[in-house]
Every structure is written in C-alpha cells, then in structure tokens.
Design a protein around this motif. Structure first.
Motif, mmCIF file in Angstrom:
data_model
loop_
_atom_site.group_PDB
_atom_site.id
_atom_site.type_symbol
_atom_site.label_atom_id
_atom_site.label_comp_id
_atom_site.label_asym_id
_atom_site.label_seq_id
_atom_site.Cartn_x
_atom_site.Cartn_y
_atom_site.Cartn_z
ATOM 1 N N LEU A 74 0.817 -1.217 0.000
ATOM 2 C CA LEU A 74 0.000 0.000 0.000
ATOM 3 C C LEU A 74 0.850 1.267 0.000
ATOM 4 O O LEU A 74 0.460 2.287 -0.576
ATOM 5 C CB LEU A 74 -0.928 -0.002 1.212
ATOM 6 C CG LEU A 74 -2.044 -1.052 1.212
ATOM 7 C CD1 LEU A 74 -2.729 -1.102 2.568
ATOM 8 C CD2 LEU A 74 -3.062 -0.757 0.115
ATOM 9 N N ALA A 75 2.017 1.208 0.638
ATOM 10 C CA ALA A 75 2.877 2.387 0.712
ATOM 11 C C ALA A 75 3.743 2.549 -0.527
ATOM 12 O O ALA A 75 3.895 3.657 -1.054
ATOM 13 C CB ALA A 75 3.758 2.314 1.962
ATOM 14 N N PHE A 76 4.320 1.451 -1.020
ATOM 15 C CA PHE A 76 5.310 1.552 -2.084
ATOM 16 C C PHE A 76 4.932 0.811 -3.361
ATOM 17 O O PHE A 76 5.719 0.769 -4.304
ATOM 18 C CB PHE A 76 6.670 1.059 -1.574
ATOM 19 C CG PHE A 76 7.276 1.976 -0.546
ATOM 20 C CD1 PHE A 76 7.969 3.099 -0.928
ATOM 21 C CD2 PHE A 76 7.120 1.713 0.813
ATOM 22 C CE1 PHE A 76 8.522 3.957 0.019
ATOM 23 C CE2 PHE A 76 7.665 2.558 1.772
ATOM 24 C CZ PHE A 76 8.364 3.687 1.361
ATOM 25 N N GLY A 77 3.725 0.243 -3.386
ATOM 26 C CA GLY A 77 3.247 -0.350 -4.623
ATOM 27 C C GLY A 77 2.811 0.730 -5.603
ATOM 28 O O GLY A 77 2.779 1.915 -5.274
ATOM 29 N N GLY A 78 2.490 0.338 -6.803
ATOM 30 C CA GLY A 78 2.044 1.306 -7.796
ATOM 31 C C GLY A 78 0.820 2.065 -7.334
ATOM 32 O O GLY A 78 -0.094 1.504 -6.729
ATOM 33 N N ASP A 79 0.802 3.367 -7.603
ATOM 34 C CA ASP A 79 -0.295 4.224 -7.151
ATOM 35 C C ASP A 79 -1.608 3.824 -7.833
ATOM 36 O O ASP A 79 -1.647 3.555 -9.026
ATOM 37 C CB ASP A 79 0.026 5.682 -7.475
ATOM 38 C CG ASP A 79 -1.016 6.637 -6.937
ATOM 39 O OD1 ASP A 79 -1.014 6.864 -5.727
ATOM 40 O OD2 ASP A 79 -1.840 7.113 -7.730
ATOM 41 N N VAL A 80 -2.692 3.821 -7.052
ATOM 42 C CA VAL A 80 -3.997 3.440 -7.601
ATOM 43 C C VAL A 80 -5.081 4.474 -7.322
ATOM 44 O O VAL A 80 -6.221 4.282 -7.700
ATOM 45 C CB VAL A 80 -4.463 2.066 -7.043
ATOM 46 C CG1 VAL A 80 -3.506 0.956 -7.460
ATOM 47 C CG2 VAL A 80 -4.612 2.101 -5.521
ATOM 48 N N ALA A 81 -4.710 5.593 -6.650
ATOM 49 C CA ALA A 81 -5.755 6.543 -6.253
ATOM 50 C C ALA A 81 -5.249 7.980 -6.281
ATOM 51 O O ALA A 81 -5.327 8.695 -5.283
ATOM 52 C CB ALA A 81 -6.297 6.187 -4.861
ATOM 53 N N ASP A 82 -4.718 8.390 -7.429
ATOM 54 C CA ASP A 82 -4.304 9.785 -7.617
ATOM 55 C C ASP A 82 -3.362 10.278 -6.522
ATOM 56 O O ASP A 82 -3.535 11.354 -5.951
ATOM 57 C CB ASP A 82 -5.530 10.701 -7.688
ATOM 58 C CG ASP A 82 -6.409 10.404 -8.890
ATOM 59 O OD1 ASP A 82 -5.839 10.072 -9.950
ATOM 60 O OD2 ASP A 82 -7.638 10.492 -8.766
ATOM 61 N N GLY A 83 -2.347 9.484 -6.204
ATOM 62 C CA GLY A 83 -1.337 9.891 -5.253
ATOM 63 C C GLY A 83 -1.667 9.640 -3.803
ATOM 64 O O GLY A 83 -0.883 10.022 -2.922
ATOM 65 N N LEU A 84 -2.802 8.977 -3.516
ATOM 66 C CA LEU A 84 -3.233 8.795 -2.131
ATOM 67 C C LEU A 84 -2.813 7.462 -1.527
ATOM 68 O O LEU A 84 -2.532 7.375 -0.338
ATOM 69 C CB LEU A 84 -4.759 8.947 -2.032
ATOM 70 C CG LEU A 84 -5.313 10.331 -2.381
ATOM 71 C CD1 LEU A 84 -6.835 10.327 -2.300
ATOM 72 C CD2 LEU A 84 -4.725 11.402 -1.464
ATOM 73 N N ILE A 85 -2.758 6.390 -2.314
ATOM 74 C CA ILE A 85 -2.444 5.074 -1.765
ATOM 75 C C ILE A 85 -1.992 4.159 -2.890
ATOM 76 O O ILE A 85 -2.358 4.349 -4.050
ATOM 77 C CB ILE A 85 -3.674 4.468 -1.034
ATOM 78 C CG1 ILE A 85 -3.249 3.335 -0.084
ATOM 79 C CG2 ILE A 85 -4.731 4.015 -2.026
ATOM 80 C CD1 ILE A 85 -2.479 3.795 1.126
ATOM 81 N N GLY A 86 -1.172 3.182 -2.534
ATOM 82 C CA GLY A 86 -0.742 2.185 -3.496
ATOM 83 C C GLY A 86 -1.703 1.022 -3.556
ATOM 84 O O GLY A 86 -2.687 0.957 -2.818
ATOM 85 N N GLY A 87 -1.409 0.072 -4.431
ATOM 86 C CA GLY A 87 -2.276 -1.087 -4.613
ATOM 87 C C GLY A 87 -1.837 -2.272 -3.775
ATOM 88 O O GLY A 87 -0.893 -2.195 -2.986
ATOM 89 N N LEU A 88 -2.520 -3.383 -3.945
ATOM 90 C CA LEU A 88 -2.257 -4.595 -3.164
ATOM 91 C C LEU A 88 -1.575 -5.684 -3.974
ATOM 92 O O LEU A 88 -1.516 -6.836 -3.533
ATOM 93 C CB LEU A 88 -3.569 -5.134 -2.588
ATOM 94 C CG LEU A 88 -4.177 -4.325 -1.433
ATOM 95 C CD1 LEU A 88 -5.586 -4.823 -1.113
ATOM 96 C CD2 LEU A 88 -3.295 -4.390 -0.193
ATOM 97 N N HIS A 89 -1.032 -5.334 -5.137
ATOM 98 C CA HIS A 89 -0.457 -6.379 -5.984
ATOM 99 C C HIS A 89 0.826 -6.964 -5.404
ATOM 100 O O HIS A 89 1.279 -8.023 -5.841
ATOM 101 C CB HIS A 89 -0.189 -5.839 -7.395
ATOM 102 C CG HIS A 89 0.802 -4.715 -7.450
ATOM 103 N ND1 HIS A 89 0.490 -3.440 -7.044
ATOM 104 C CD2 HIS A 89 2.090 -4.690 -7.858
ATOM 105 C CE1 HIS A 89 1.555 -2.666 -7.201
ATOM 106 N NE2 HIS A 89 2.540 -3.396 -7.695
ATOM 107 N N GLN A 90 1.425 -6.287 -4.401
ATOM 108 C CA GLN A 90 2.605 -6.839 -3.735
ATOM 109 C C GLN A 90 2.308 -7.230 -2.285
ATOM 110 O O GLN A 90 3.216 -7.342 -1.471
ATOM 111 C CB GLN A 90 3.758 -5.835 -3.780
ATOM 112 C CG GLN A 90 4.305 -5.622 -5.189
ATOM 113 C CD GLN A 90 5.441 -4.621 -5.243
ATOM 114 O OE1 GLN A 90 5.586 -3.791 -4.344
ATOM 115 N NE2 GLN A 90 6.247 -4.688 -6.288
#
Length: 443
Positions: A74-90
């Motif tokens: 969530l912190a360092f994964g690819g961004d998913v919300a316009d700079g607010l949070i990362g994704g869960l793919h990792q």
C-alpha cells in the motif's frame, strides 16, 4: 522507484557496496526502537517502566506483521488513487524474490529498511500516553494505526506517484513528515482522548532513571545514522553528507537546549542534554540530505532552543503529553521540514533550492502545505480511531491500576524489587525466585 522483476534484470543490478551499507543501516534503525524503549523507560516512574518497555518492543512484532501482509504494498506499490495510496499487488511481498531490485539494492532489503521506519513511528506515540493506557488496547491500536495513518502518509511522501513527493514536490529526505510529524500529531490526539494522568500538574512525575535515559538517547543517536544516511539508498557521497549533518545537528540541538536551561533554570541537566540531542536529530531527519553543513548546524540549534520551550506548553494548554512527544517530535519535525524551504541547496538536492539560496518563496510554501496536510490528517485519523477504540474496548487503564502501576497490575512484574517489597526480599527468600512470584508470596 518501482521494483525490477527478474525479466527486466538486464536494466538494473544489485550493487554489493550499496547493499552492504543498507543492510547495516537497517539493523541500526531497528536498534532505535529498543533504544527508544530505554529512553522512555527511564523517563517514567518505577511503577510503569516495564510497561513502557513493552509498548515499544511489542510494536516491532505488530507493525512487522501488518507491513509484510499489506503495508509495504500500500505504501510503495504502484499508485492506484491519484497519489493517495498504493495497490495490493505486492501484498505479502508477492513476486519480490532475491533477484528483484529496487535501484541498486534488493527489493526485499528496501522493504525491510522501510519497515523499521514504520516500527519506530508507532512506538514513538507511546510516550504521549505513558502510565495510563491499557496494554490490550495498545495491541489493537498499533496495527490499525499503522495501516490507517503511517502507510498512506509514507505513500504520499515516498511512494511512486505520491501527491506530496511527486505532485507537490515537497522535500523530505528521511522522514520528517511520515515519522516525526505523524507520530507527534498522533500522540497529541491520543493523549487528548485518554485525558491527563492522575496527579498531572500536582504530583512530581520525575524520570526514575536518568542513566537509562542517557543510554537510550545514545542508542537512538547511534541508530539515527542508519535512519538518515541509510536513506541515501547507497554507499555514496550523499550518504556521507547526511551522516555528518546528522552528527552536527544532534550536537547543536544538545547545546541549544542546555543553553536555554542554564539561562532559564540555572542548571543544565542530563535530561536536557538527552532531549536536546534528540530534538536536533528529529529536525535534521527531513533535511539531512537537502541542506549543507551550515544549514544542519542551524536546524539542530533551532530545534534545541524551540523544543526546550515547547515541552512546557502542555502545562499551559492542559494536555498531558507524558514524555514530550509533541514538544520534541511534532515541533522538531515541523522545524526541520520547514527550514528545508530556507536552506535547501542545489549541491545536495540536485535541483531545488531554498529561499536563502535564490529559490524564492515557493519551496517554503510547498513545505508548509505538506506539513499542514500531514499534521491535520494524522491528528484527525488518530483522534477518530482513539475515540472508536475507547468506546468499543476502553483505552484507559482503571484508576487502581494507574495508582498501583501498570507493571504489577498488567504484567505481574516489577523492574526493581524495592519498588514493591519496600526493603528487598523477605529474609531467607531465594534470590532465584522471579520477582512476580516473590510479590505474590509476600502478599
């Protein structure tokens, strides 16, 4: 920077020198949490010292579990919300094997290094609520807070596409925003939810073990070199500059605090020396990789002087920040982050410059906006979480527990025999019987 998969390994490689330095830096930062435990433990009264140590140590375990499960992604994964949070793919560090690369170091090492930051940030908050928080509630608070507050702010500042680092362009080399301001604002919120300790502003609540405080401060200072110089992500000249800036600011912070104490109270104290050094280290954290040595000296001095006054605000404003998390970490973090807007140099940043070096007011404005956004979010989110947990399970220990001390009532242990037995163990008692058993036998 995104991790590099094995399929793209030809475009990146692991540098053994950078990796060796970051391995050492990661261990140094992890050591800061036991150092913090000693620093805080020495500052409380004898009846709650073990509880204070436990709040730091248990944070290592709790934050590690949630970070590995989904926090890192969530912190360092690819961004998913316009700079607010990362994704869960990792999530679960999926796909990050030994050959996955982040810059010039293994991605698994980068994830571990960042984990140590998250750990100490959560542990720092405990100082604001010392002597009166339920240990069970702390076990719930820490992992939820880490995901609700720390992880999003870390993404904003350091994550790929984070709005503070990427869009706003505010600078934070090693954690003034995600670590210092977040922990300080959260500590303020939580101590307001809990209310003051019994006897606040009436009873003497002096540190019970100043040598322990000094030892903890020394371990923190030692670990801080990994915290700041490690954030260069390599064995480079920038790491060396951040290392020297960290040393310099800690020194001027210590001297600044002692100067204020001597003029105000007539007595430079050991607690003041330890607190001043920490204040200087807090302030240089965001700026160690952006200011020159002269800037570092000024940043540390400013923090030592201002924070020495800020710790007394709680008595005038009537909030019981037990161990001065607000006065040192929030105020020091704000000072260090804002002064980047004045003292940033191109030679350090590779581009952006502060007001005093021709950069105009825009850099200072960006730093101010970042500080305000992070402080408001951390305070509001923590206050809401604290209120919710207080309603569901209660955050504050009972009055009798607080009066007797959390060590004995929660952990069935005491740090010192005389703290419970008065004049030592009964005549004929075996020295090998655990303290808790001696207490129950005596009772």
């Amino acid at each position: 920077m995104e991790s590099v998969t094995p399929a793209a390994a030809h475009t990146a490689h692991i540098d053994t020198g950078d990796t060796a330095w970051l391995l050492a830096a990661t261990a140094l930062v992890l050591l800061m949490t036991p150092g913090l435990a000693l620093f805080y433990g020495g500052m409380v009264r004898t009846k709650s010292v073990l509880n204070m140590l436990m709040m730091s140590f248990v944070s290592i375990a709790l934050v590690t579990v949630v970070w590995l499960a989904c926090g890192y992604s969530l912190a360092f994964g690819g961004d998913v919300a316009d700079g607010l949070i990362g994704g869960l793919h990792q999530a679960g560090l999926a796909g990050l094997g030994p050959s996955s690369v982040h810059g010039t170091v293994p991605t698994l090492l980068f994830a571990t290094f960042q984990l140590t930051f998250a750990i100490i940030t959560a542990a720092l908050i405990s100082g604001a609520i010392a002597d009166r928080a339920k240990f069970g509630a702390w076990l719930v608070f820490v992992p939820v807070w880490a995901l609700l507050v720390y992880v999003p702010v870390a993404h904003w500042v350091w994550g790929p596409g984070g709005w503070i680092g990427h869009d706003l362009g505010a600078l934070d080399f090693a954690g003034g925003l995600p670590v210092e301001i977040t922990s300080g604002a959260s500590g303020l919120a939580l101590c307001l939810v809990l209310g003051p300790r019994l006897g606040f502003k009436k009873d003497a609540m002096r540190p019970h073990n100043l040598p322990m405080v000094m030892l903890g401060a020394g371990l923190l200072w030692f670990g801080w070199f990994g915290f700041n110089a490690g954030s260069a992500m390599g064995a480079t000249g920038l790491a060396a500059a951040a290392f020297l800036n960290t040393l310099a600011a800690g020194c001027t912070g210590l001297l600044g605090w002692l100067f204020v104490e001597h003029r105000r109270d007539g007595h430079p104290t050991t607690l003041g020396a330890a607190s001043g050094a920490v204040a200087g280290l807090v302030a240089i954290t965001p700026s160690c990789g952006t200011v020159s040595l002269l800037g570092a000296l000024v940043v540390g001095l400013a923090a030592g002087v201002v924070c020495s006054y800020a710790v007394s605000w709680k008595f005038r404003l009537d909030y019981d920040d037990s161990l001065d998390v607000v006065g040192v970490h929030l105020v020091g973090g704000v000072i260090g982050t804002l002064l980047i807007g004045l003292f940033a140099e191109k030679a350090m940043t590779g581009g952006p410059e502060g007001l005093l070096y021709g950069g105009g007011l825009a850099p200072l404005g960006r730093q101010l906006l970042a500080v305000a956004a992070v402080a408001v979010y951390a305070f509001a989110a923590t206050y809401g979480l604290g209120r919710l947990l207080d309603k569901v399970m209660g955050l504050r220990a009972g009055e009798e527990q607080e009066h007797t001390g959390l060590d004995l009532t929660v952990h069935a242990e005491t740090a010192y025999d005389h703290g419970v037995l008065g004049h030592g163990a009964p005549v004929g008692a075996s020295p090998f019987v655990p303290t808790a058993q001696k207490v129950h036998t005596q009772a």
